[in-house]
Design a protein around this motif. Sequence first.
Motif, PDB file in Angstrom:
ATOM      1  N   LEU A   1       0.835  -1.188   0.000  1.00  0.00           N
ATOM      2  CA  LEU A   1       0.000   0.000   0.000  1.00  0.00           C
ATOM      3  C   LEU A   1       0.872   1.241   0.000  1.00  0.00           C
ATOM      4  CD1 LEU A   1      -2.608  -1.126   2.654  1.00  0.00           C
ATOM      5  CD2 LEU A   1      -2.862  -1.133   0.172  1.00  0.00           C
ATOM      6  N   GLY A   2       0.317   2.336  -0.427  1.00  0.00           N
ATOM      7  CA  GLY A   2       1.046   3.588  -0.416  1.00  0.00           C
ATOM      8  C   GLY A   2       1.545   3.969  -1.795  1.00  0.00           C
ATOM      9  N   THR A   3       2.342   5.030  -1.808  1.00  0.00           N
ATOM     10  CA  THR A   3       2.862   5.545  -3.065  1.00  0.00           C
ATOM     11  C   THR A   3       4.370   5.758  -2.976  1.00  0.00           C
ATOM     12  OG1 THR A   3       2.436   7.829  -2.402  1.00  0.00           O
ATOM     13  CG2 THR A   3       0.695   6.729  -3.654  1.00  0.00           C
ATOM     14  N   ILE A   4       4.983   5.953  -4.130  1.00  0.00           N
ATOM     15  CA  ILE A   4       6.409   6.258  -4.251  1.00  0.00           C
ATOM     16  C   ILE A   4       6.498   7.635  -4.888  1.00  0.00           C
ATOM     17  CG2 ILE A   4       8.579   5.564  -5.325  1.00  0.00           C
ATOM     18  CD1 ILE A   4       7.319   2.695  -5.518  1.00  0.00           C
ATOM     19  N   SER A   5       7.304   8.533  -4.323  1.00  0.00           N
ATOM     20  CA  SER A   5       7.480   9.880  -4.858  1.00  0.00           C
ATOM     21  C   SER A   5       8.884  10.041  -5.416  1.00  0.00           C
ATOM     22  CB  SER A   5       7.255  10.926  -3.769  1.00  0.00           C
ATOM     23  OG  SER A   5       5.952  10.830  -3.251  1.00  0.00           O
ATOM     24  N   TYR A   6       8.990  10.770  -6.532  1.00  0.00           N
ATOM     25  CA  TYR A   6      10.290  11.042  -7.140  1.00  0.00           C
ATOM     26  C   TYR A   6      10.147  12.180  -8.133  1.00  0.00           C
ATOM     27  CZ  TYR A   6       8.462   8.192 -10.979  1.00  0.00           C
ATOM     28  OH  TYR A   6       7.693   7.676 -11.991  1.00  0.00           O
ATOM     29  N   ALA A   7      11.269  12.696  -8.612  1.00  0.00           N
ATOM     30  CA  ALA A   7      11.275  13.742  -9.634  1.00  0.00           C
ATOM     31  C   ALA A   7      11.313  13.086 -11.007  1.00  0.00           C
ATOM     32  CB  ALA A   7      12.476  14.652  -9.446  1.00  0.00           C
ATOM     33  N   ALA A   8      10.369  13.473 -11.875  1.00  0.00           N
ATOM     34  CA  ALA A   8      10.272  12.916 -13.225  1.00  0.00           C
ATOM     35  C   ALA A   8      10.481  14.018 -14.257  1.00  0.00           C
ATOM     36  CB  ALA A   8       8.905  12.267 -13.432  1.00  0.00           C
ATOM     37  N   ASN A   9      10.930  13.616 -15.452  1.00  0.00           N
ATOM     38  CA  ASN A   9      11.088  14.595 -16.520  1.00  0.00           C
ATOM     39  C   ASN A   9       9.715  14.963 -17.089  1.00  0.00           C
ATOM     40  OD1 ASN A   9      10.374  12.690 -18.613  1.00  0.00           O
ATOM     41  ND2 ASN A   9      12.442  11.875 -18.499  1.00  0.00           N
ATOM     42  N   ASN A  10       9.680  16.010 -17.908  1.00  0.00           N
ATOM     43  CA  ASN A  10       8.423  16.494 -18.476  1.00  0.00           C
ATOM     44  C   ASN A  10       8.165  15.975 -19.883  1.00  0.00           C
ATOM     45  OD1 ASN A  10       7.360  18.163 -16.391  1.00  0.00           O
ATOM     46  ND2 ASN A  10       8.997  19.615 -16.786  1.00  0.00           N
ATOM     47  N   VAL A  11       8.863  14.949 -20.313  1.00  0.00           N
ATOM     48  CA  VAL A  11       8.681  14.406 -21.655  1.00  0.00           C
ATOM     49  C   VAL A  11       7.309  13.735 -21.724  1.00  0.00           C
ATOM     50  CG1 VAL A  11       9.553  12.749 -23.346  1.00  0.00           C
ATOM     51  CG2 VAL A  11      11.161  14.064 -21.955  1.00  0.00           C
ATOM     52  N   GLU A  12       6.497  14.124 -22.690  1.00  0.00           N
ATOM     53  CA  GLU A  12       5.163  13.542 -22.830  1.00  0.00           C
ATOM     54  C   GLU A  12       5.199  12.219 -23.568  1.00  0.00           C
ATOM     55  OE1 GLU A  12       2.179  16.165 -24.299  1.00  0.00           O
ATOM     56  OE2 GLU A  12       2.850  17.801 -23.019  1.00  0.00           O
ATOM     57  N   GLY A  13       6.116  12.072 -24.506  1.00  0.00           N
ATOM     58  CA  GLY A  13       6.206  10.837 -25.269  1.00  0.00           C
ATOM     59  C   GLY A  13       7.349  10.887 -26.261  1.00  0.00           C
ATOM     60  N   LEU A  14       7.529   9.787 -26.974  1.00  0.00           N
ATOM     61  CA  LEU A  14       8.621   9.650 -27.930  1.00  0.00           C
ATOM     62  C   LEU A  14       8.109   9.087 -29.245  1.00  0.00           C
ATOM     63  CD1 LEU A  14      11.081   7.642 -25.670  1.00  0.00           C
ATOM     64  CD2 LEU A  14      11.395   9.994 -26.377  1.00  0.00           C
ATOM     65  N   ILE A  15       8.731   9.495 -30.322  1.00  0.00           N
ATOM     66  CA  ILE A  15       8.518   8.815 -31.589  1.00  0.00           C
ATOM     67  C   ILE A  15       9.598   7.752 -31.653  1.00  0.00           C
ATOM     68  CG2 ILE A  15       8.530   9.017 -34.093  1.00  0.00           C
ATOM     69  CD1 ILE A  15       7.585  11.932 -33.676  1.00  0.00           C
ATOM     70  N   VAL A  16       9.189   6.491 -31.713  1.00  0.00           N
ATOM     71  CA  VAL A  16      10.123   5.368 -31.648  1.00  0.00           C
ATOM     72  C   VAL A  16      10.056   4.551 -32.929  1.00  0.00           C
ATOM     73  CG1 VAL A  16      10.075   5.221 -29.130  1.00  0.00           C
ATOM     74  CG2 VAL A  16       8.420   3.925 -30.460  1.00  0.00           C
ATOM     75  N   LYS A  17      11.111   3.799 -33.165  1.00  0.00           N
ATOM     76  CA  LYS A  17      11.194   2.930 -34.323  1.00  0.00           C
ATOM     77  C   LYS A  17      11.355   1.506 -33.834  1.00  0.00           C
ATOM     78  CE  LYS A  17      13.382   4.622 -37.748  1.00  0.00           C
ATOM     79  NZ  LYS A  17      14.323   5.086 -38.763  1.00  0.00           N
ATOM     80  N   ASP A  18      10.514   0.584 -34.323  1.00  0.00           N
ATOM     81  CA  ASP A  18      10.624  -0.813 -33.905  1.00  0.00           C
ATOM     82  C   ASP A  18      11.686  -1.530 -34.736  1.00  0.00           C
ATOM     83  OD1 ASP A  18       9.479  -1.582 -36.350  1.00  0.00           O
ATOM     84  OD2 ASP A  18       7.516  -1.985 -35.490  1.00  0.00           O
ATOM     85  N   LYS A  19      11.896  -2.817 -34.457  1.00  0.00           N
ATOM     86  CA  LYS A  19      12.956  -3.572 -35.123  1.00  0.00           C
ATOM     87  C   LYS A  19      12.722  -3.729 -36.622  1.00  0.00           C
ATOM     88  CE  LYS A  19      10.888  -7.896 -33.625  1.00  0.00           C
ATOM     89  NZ  LYS A  19      11.044  -9.029 -32.734  1.00  0.00           N
TER      90      LYS A  19
END
Length: 105
Positions: free
Chosen positions: A12-30
């Motif tokens: 139970l409970g949560t984990i807190s941390y500092a995260a970047n502000n990147v919303e997403g990535l354009i990625v290329k698969d294999k």
Amino acid sequence: MKDVRVNNPLSLGTISYAANNVEGLIVKDKNGSTSYLRNSPSIEMRVTHVNGKKYHMYFDTVIIENNILKGARSRFIQGLNREISMDSIAKIEVQDGGKKFKYQN
């Protein structure tokens, strides 16, 4: 960076941390096809050095500062970070690790 909280799938409970502000990535698969991968706390990143050694970190914690890639290796142990020189990186791969982390409001 922004302060975030995620659920703790082990208890139970949560984990807190500092995260970047990147919303997403354009990625290329294999196969060379591109798609959009939305950032989430379950996105993992694997960095391969030029010598073949591989390191893992959570994508939403990754920043680049002074030609150094920095990121967290664990959600449970705060301060367990990795720093890698951008000059030593041969390849970066991202994937949704399927872990049940979700951002909390």
